[in-house]
Design an enzyme around this catalytic site. Structure first.
Site, PDB file in Angstrom:
ATOM      1  CE  LYS A   8       5.036  -0.691   3.181  1.00 29.81           C
ATOM      2  NZ  LYS A   8       6.205   0.215   3.527  1.00 29.81           N
ATOM      3  CG  ASP A 132       2.910   2.870   1.651  1.00 26.69           C
ATOM      4  OD1 ASP A 132       3.381   3.385   0.619  1.00 26.69           O
ATOM      5  OD2 ASP A 132       3.585   2.693   2.676  1.00 26.69           O
TER       6      ASP A 132
END
Length: 272
Positions: A8, A132
């Site tokens: 990410k 997240d």
């Protein structure tokens, strides 16, 4: 069955304020690499986890591992008593700002939903596992707000396929101390225009506190910014991994060759 847990990237990360619940209100642009950790599954009577790969030694395969938490949460939500022998190939550095644990948990949800043949909604489970994880569950360019879990898809036409270089200086950077060192100044909203333009005009408000705690991050950002062909160089998340987007593949390959000489870990890839 196998599933990728891609790295990410926070193309920009604006910290707007500290909320009453103690968390910080964020505005961020999530993007994802084409490479990352790998997760596979095989039949088993119980839910088990084995961790292999270059960063396996830094992880515990016990009950607190996010992959196992994701597996048990999905099994409970589906009302199933099935097992799964999970194997995690840990290729990404730990506590490095590129969503390793969150990406692994999201990959576990996607993989086990297929493996167990369940259509239980995965997004509410992802939310319960961390801020997240919902973005990692989608695995595509999105704008994140609040703690990062309120997501809005954005066009990624200009971003998809951009050469990407990730570098970690070999330092773990836990999230909590970095947020604690933020100076509390709201430096303004993240732009809502084209995501690449928003990223170029944006910033990572956690860079300064992270550099204060770990000065080598500043050295790494200076090194990346000086590479020919760099479009954007920035720290991801709360660090210590930094990234650079490049104009073309050749420039990225050249920078990666230098990174392998000068830094502890790097990944040459592209945006998904």
């Amino acid at each position: 069955m196998q599933e990728l847990a891609p790295a990410k990237i926070n193309l920009a990360l604006h910290v707007r304020e500290r909320m009453a619940d103690g968390y910080h209100r964020l505005e961020t642009l999530f993007a994802f690499a084409r490479d990352g950790d790998g997760l596979s599954v095989a039949p088993s009577e119980e839910v088990t986890l084995v961790i292999e790969g270059p960063f396996a030694a830094g992880l515990d395969a016990g009950a607190d591992n996010l992959v196992l938490k994701a597996a048990h949460a999905l099994r409970d939500a589906a009302g199933m008593g099935l097992g799964a022998a999970l194997r995690l190939e840990k290729n990404l550095p730990i506590a490095s700002g590129i969503g390793g644990g969150s990406a692994d948990a999201a990959a576990a949800l996607r993989l086990l939903a297929r493996f167990w043949g369940t259509d239980v909604p995965l997004e509410p489970i992802a939310r319960s596992l961390g801020a997240d994880v919902p973005a990692c569950l989608l695995g595509r360019t999105v704008r994140g707000e609040l703690r990062g879990e309120v997501l809005t898809p954005v066009s990624d036409d200009r971003l998809r396929g951009m050469p990407l270089l990730l570098i970690n200086p070999g330092v773990a950077m836990p999230t909590r101390p970095v947020f604690a060192a933020w100076d509390g100044v709201d430096r303004g909203a993240l732009g809502g225009d084209d995501p690449l333009e928003a990223a170029l005009k944006g910033r990572n408000d956690l860079e300064a506190p992270a550099i204060g705690l770990c000065p080598v991050i500043g050295e790494l950002l200076d090194w990346l910014s000086a590479r020919p062909g760099v479009t954007l160089a920035r720290m991801s998340g709360s660090g210590a991994t930094c990234f650079a987007l490049f104009d073309d593949r050749r420039a990225c390959v050249t920078a990666a060759d230098g990174a392998r000489r000068d830094w502890r870990w790097c990944l040459e890839t592209e945006l998904a």
